[in-house]
Scaffold this active site. Structure first.
Site, PDB file in Angstrom:
ATOM      1  N   ASN A  28      -5.272  -1.431  -5.977  1.00  0.00           N
ATOM      2  CA  ASN A  28      -4.575  -2.294  -6.928  1.00  0.00           C
ATOM      3  C   ASN A  28      -4.853  -3.740  -6.534  1.00  0.00           C
ATOM      4  OD1 ASN A  28      -2.718  -3.723  -8.447  1.00  0.00           O
ATOM      5  ND2 ASN A  28      -0.906  -2.881  -7.422  1.00  0.00           N
ATOM      6  N   LYS A  79      -3.952  -6.377  -8.061  1.00  0.00           N
ATOM      7  CA  LYS A  79      -2.887  -7.294  -8.481  1.00  0.00           C
ATOM      8  C   LYS A  79      -3.510  -8.530  -9.166  1.00  0.00           C
ATOM      9  CE  LYS A  79      -0.083  -5.309  -4.877  1.00  0.00           C
ATOM     10  NZ  LYS A  79       0.945  -5.435  -3.865  1.00  0.00           N
ATOM     11  N   HIS A  86       5.237  -0.526 -11.169  1.00  0.00           N
ATOM     12  CA  HIS A  86       5.029  -1.119  -9.839  1.00  0.00           C
ATOM     13  C   HIS A  86       6.245  -1.993  -9.499  1.00  0.00           C
ATOM     14  CE1 HIS A  86       3.485  -3.489  -6.543  1.00  0.00           C
ATOM     15  NE2 HIS A  86       2.590  -2.538  -6.372  1.00  0.00           N
ATOM     16  N   GLU A 101       6.541  -4.770  -8.168  1.00  0.00           N
ATOM     17  CA  GLU A 101       6.434  -6.199  -8.503  1.00  0.00           C
ATOM     18  C   GLU A 101       6.753  -6.434  -9.979  1.00  0.00           C
ATOM     19  OE1 GLU A 101       2.541  -6.689  -6.836  1.00  0.00           O
ATOM     20  OE2 GLU A 101       3.402  -6.456  -4.838  1.00  0.00           O
ATOM     21  N   GLU A 125       6.316   3.899  -2.962  1.00  0.00           N
ATOM     22  CA  GLU A 125       6.003   2.626  -2.312  1.00  0.00           C
ATOM     23  C   GLU A 125       7.295   1.927  -1.892  1.00  0.00           C
ATOM     24  OE1 GLU A 125       1.912   1.033  -3.650  1.00  0.00           O
ATOM     25  OE2 GLU A 125       3.386   0.411  -5.132  1.00  0.00           O
ATOM     26  N   GLY A 173       2.687  -5.306   1.174  1.00  0.00           N
ATOM     27  CA  GLY A 173       2.149  -6.623   1.495  1.00  0.00           C
ATOM     28  C   GLY A 173       2.751  -7.248   2.740  1.00  0.00           C
ATOM     29  N   SER A 220       1.014  -1.387   2.525  1.00  0.00           N
ATOM     30  CA  SER A 220       0.253  -1.812   3.697  1.00  0.00           C
ATOM     31  C   SER A 220      -0.645  -0.723   4.281  1.00  0.00           C
ATOM     32  CB  SER A 220       1.190  -2.362   4.783  1.00  0.00           C
ATOM     33  OG  SER A 220       1.886  -3.493   4.304  1.00  0.00           O
ATOM     34  N   GLY A 266      -3.031  -1.991  -1.860  1.00  0.00           N
ATOM     35  CA  GLY A 266      -3.098  -3.347  -2.398  1.00  0.00           C
ATOM     36  C   GLY A 266      -4.117  -4.175  -1.644  1.00  0.00           C
TER      37      GLY A 266
HETATM   38  P1  PGA Z   1      -0.245  -3.437  -0.120  1.00  0.00           P
HETATM   39  O1  PGA Z   1       0.186  -3.182  -1.639  1.00  0.00           O
HETATM   40  O2  PGA Z   1      -1.211  -2.349   0.264  1.00  0.00           O
HETATM   41  O3  PGA Z   1      -0.844  -4.799  -0.105  1.00  0.00           O
HETATM   42  O4  PGA Z   1       1.018  -3.336   0.698  1.00  0.00           O
HETATM   43  C1  PGA Z   1       0.425  -1.881  -2.108  1.00  0.00           C
HETATM   44  C2  PGA Z   1       0.865  -1.926  -3.551  1.00  0.00           C
HETATM   45  O5  PGA Z   1       1.639  -2.800  -3.908  1.00  0.00           O
HETATM   46  O6  PGA Z   1       0.442  -1.079  -4.369  1.00  0.00           O
END
Ligand code: PGA
Length: 259
Positions: A10, A12, A94, A96, A168, A174, A214, A235
């Site tokens: 992803n 983003k 998601h 976010e 998640e 992140g 992460s 991500g």
């Molecule tokens: P990240 O994001 O691997 O940067 O933690 C994962 C995601 O939000 O799908």
């Protein structure tokens, strides 16, 4: 039903046309394992049409879709439009989008229904915040969120594996903090049990459950080796082909022994 590992990247709100070369390299990295694992990359909408011819069949995903088929929704993109652009998968719900765009469970369910209706596969995200986990409420929260975010067609989509759930934990996204393998194993088991109770054992058995938060080439082997982990939603480590390829390679290794 056999559950092939699914590794999804992803991007983003990252990526310019100069980054399309990363997608070329990702397609190359995934190609040797195409018979054993599924690899998906979800660049921003601006790159989808340019990315489509560079992707292997079934590799292109989007990060969100609108619930309506078309109409006066300025700035939004519908599931049929994604499909028309060569997209085959879409992330819905998601954290976010839930957090920054005010998406509710009902909106997520409507988006998932629209995506399935347009012939897209869905990665439906759920996950708790840190205060919820610290209060010992993570499992109840995630299962409630999942129950309310599933579209009506969920039973069939889970069974034919066009709908996967991505767990998640928000505090792991992140942040460089990965949930412990014990916590991931317990949550994935709870999700599978919930789906089996609600839609029957074959659906529970077929459901693909991805872990996200992460994930890196270092953490992927132990996470993917867990019985109820059927892939990863990645991500930060999916932005560059080198770091994403490490996760793809880890998945291919796990797939060879796991199933
Ligand atoms: P990240 O994001 O691997 O940067 O933690 C994962 C995601 O939000 O799908």
């Amino acid at each position: 039903m056999k559950r092939r590992l699914l590794i999804a990247g992803n991007w983003k709100m990252n990526g310019l046309s100069s980054d399309l070369v990363e997608i070329d390299a990702m397609a190359l990295a995934a190609a040797p394992f195409a018979d054993h694992i599924d690899v998906v990359v979800c660049p921003p909408a601006t790159l989808l049409m340019a990315a489509a011819p560079r992707c292997a069949v079934g590799m292109l995903g989007a990060q969100d879709c609108h619930h309506a088929e078309k109409g006066a929704f300025t700035g939004a993109i519908s599931a049929p439009q994604l499909r028309d652009a060569g997209v085959r998968h879409v992330i819905v719900g998601h954290s976010e989008r839930r957090q920054y765009c005010g998406e509710t469970d009902a909106m997520v369910a409507a988006k998932a229904a629209a995506a399935l209706g347009a012939g897209l596969s869905v990665m439906l995200c759920v996950g708790e915040t840190l205060p919820v986990r610290d209060a010992g409420m993570a499992e109840a929260f995630v299962l409630d969120q999942l129950a309310a975010s599933l579209p009506d067609a969920a039973a069939m989509a889970i069974t034919d594996q066009t709908l996967a759930v991505a767990y998640e934990p928000r505090w792991a996204i992140g942040t460089g903090r990965t949930a412990s393998t014990d916590d991931v194993a317990a949550m994935h088991q709870a999700i599978r049990r919930f789906i089996a109770d609600r839609f029957g054992a074959p659906a529970g058995e077929a459901l693909r459950i991805l872990y996200g938060g992460s994930v890196t080439g270092e953490t992927a082997p132990s996470l993917l080796a867990l019985d109820d982990v059927d892939g990863a939603l990645v991500g930060g480590a999916s932005l560059l082909a080198t770091s994403f390829a490490a996760i793809i390679a880890a998945a291919a290794k796990v797939a060879a022994v796991k199933r």
